[in-house]
Design an enzyme around this catalytic site. Structure first.
Site, short mmCIF file in Angstrom:
data_model
loop_
_atom_site.label_atom_id
_atom_site.label_comp_id
_atom_site.label_asym_id
_atom_site.label_seq_id
_atom_site.Cartn_x
_atom_site.Cartn_y
_atom_site.Cartn_z
CB THR A 5 17.59 -6.76 54.80
OG1 THR A 5 18.87 -6.83 54.16
CG2 THR A 5 16.58 -7.45 53.90
CG ASN A 6 18.13 -1.17 52.38
OD1 ASN A 6 16.98 -1.04 51.96
ND2 ASN A 6 18.61 -0.41 53.36
CG HIS A 36 22.19 -11.17 46.99
ND1 HIS A 36 22.21 -11.77 45.75
CD2 HIS A 36 22.74 -9.94 46.82
CE1 HIS A 36 22.78 -10.95 44.88
NE2 HIS A 36 23.10 -9.83 45.51
CG ASP A 53 24.87 -7.21 61.29
OD1 ASP A 53 24.67 -6.70 60.17
OD2 ASP A 53 25.87 -6.92 61.99
CG PHE A 63 24.90 -12.67 48.75
CD1 PHE A 63 24.12 -13.75 49.09
CD2 PHE A 63 25.23 -11.75 49.74
CE1 PHE A 63 23.68 -13.95 50.40
CE2 PHE A 63 24.79 -11.92 51.05
CZ PHE A 63 24.01 -13.02 51.37
P1 ITT Z 1 21.54 -5.27 55.47
O1 ITT Z 1 22.36 -4.67 56.59
O2 ITT Z 1 20.72 -4.25 54.73
O3 ITT Z 1 20.74 -6.45 55.91
P2 ITT Z 1 24.15 -5.93 54.35
O4 ITT Z 1 24.60 -6.51 53.04
O5 ITT Z 1 24.75 -4.63 54.78
O6 ITT Z 1 22.55 -5.85 54.34
P3 ITT Z 1 25.37 -7.20 56.62
O7 ITT Z 1 25.64 -5.94 57.34
O8 ITT Z 1 24.85 -8.36 57.42
O9 ITT Z 1 24.37 -7.04 55.42
O10 ITT Z 1 26.71 -7.54 55.86
C1 ITT Z 1 27.23 -8.75 55.76
C2 ITT Z 1 28.09 -8.87 54.53
O11 ITT Z 1 28.65 -10.18 54.66
C3 ITT Z 1 27.30 -8.86 53.22
O12 ITT Z 1 27.30 -7.63 52.58
C4 ITT Z 1 28.05 -9.91 52.40
O13 ITT Z 1 29.17 -9.36 51.79
C5 ITT Z 1 28.52 -10.88 53.47
N1 ITT Z 1 27.57 -11.99 53.66
C6 ITT Z 1 26.48 -12.04 54.48
N2 ITT Z 1 25.84 -13.21 54.36
C7 ITT Z 1 26.53 -13.91 53.44
C8 ITT Z 1 26.36 -15.19 52.87
O14 ITT Z 1 25.35 -15.97 53.19
N3 ITT Z 1 27.25 -15.58 51.96
C9 ITT Z 1 28.28 -14.79 51.60
N4 ITT Z 1 28.50 -13.58 52.07
C10 ITT Z 1 27.63 -13.13 52.99
#
Ligand code: ITT
Length: 193
Positions: A7-8, A11, A68, A148
């Site tokens: 992951t990048n 949080h 994801d 986040f």
């Molecule tokens: P990686 O793919 O590098 O893991 P990402 O931020 O792109 O990181 P995702 O594709 O899983 O991760 O995106 C999910 C988005 O949903 C993330 O950017 C947040 O905006 C939101 N999200 C994920 N988990 C969350 C949480 O526990 N609480 C609030 N928002 C969340």
């Protein structure tokens, strides 16, 4: 056992380290010296989680996992779902995504939503997946600055506060991610014994 976490999102690293409680060592992409964006080309959380973990496995040949996560809102037919990170466009801030969500939800009576996390774990090249779900509702306004992403507008069932108003420990009691990680821990413990 050492696992690379594909992951990048810093949080996610913090929450997963907290959930793992030092039982397993995880190394973020940054710590592993891997500086690359991992593609998420698919239209399901499952397929994207697999793509992320397999990308890092093929690069490193080391045990690793990815996750994801999507926020699935009933009144929006499951959106933002798999596009949660880029709901308001490519390279947008968490705030911009939240603003778009609240705009789309304006006037909607049905506020039901859920966070869904899919973890893809690769051990010796073999994949196992785990899912965690947290049911809740979308608020009318952002509340709180903790966490986040969509945390300031999501209230889990059984609470009156949003995730944005909770400490990490409090969020973990309800968290989709924690539920998926608990299954991962169980699996790794059984694999070790
Ligand atoms: P990686 O793919 O590098 O893991 P990402 O931020 O792109 O990181 P995702 O594709 O899983 O991760 O995106 C999910 C988005 O949903 C993330 O950017 C947040 O905006 C939101 N999200 C994920 N988990 C969350 C949480 O526990 N609480 C609030 N928002 C969340």
């Amino acid at each position: 056992m050492k696992l690379i976490f594909a992951t990048n999102n810093i949080h996610k690293v913090g929450e997963i380290r907290n959930a793992l409680n030092n039982e397993f060592e995880i190394v973020s992409l940054k710590e592993a010296g891997i500086n690359r964006d991992i593609p998420e080309p698919h239209d399901t959380l499952e397929a994207n989680a697999t793509k992320k973990s397999m990308t890092i496995y093929h690069l490193t040949r080391q045990n690793c996992f990815s996750e994801d996560t999507g926020l699935e809102v009933d009144a929006l037919n499951g959106l933002p779902g798999v596009i949660s990170a880029r709901y308001a466009g490519e390279n947008v801030s968490f705030t911009q995504n939240v603003e778009k969500l609240l705009a789309e939800m304006q006037g909607k009576q049905d506020r039901k939503a859920r966070f869904r996390t899919v973890i893809s774990l690769i051990i010796n090249g073999e994949e196992t997946t785990f899912e965690g779900i947290c049911e809740g509702t979308i608020t009318n306004q952002p509340q709180g600055n903790n966490g986040f992403g969509y945390d300031p507008v999501f209230t889990p069932v059984g609470e009156v506060r949003t995730f944005g108003q909770m400490s990490m420990e409090e969020k973990q009691k309800y968290s989709h991610r924690k539920k998926a990680v608990d299954q991962l821990i169980q699996f790794l413990k059984e694999a070790k014994s």
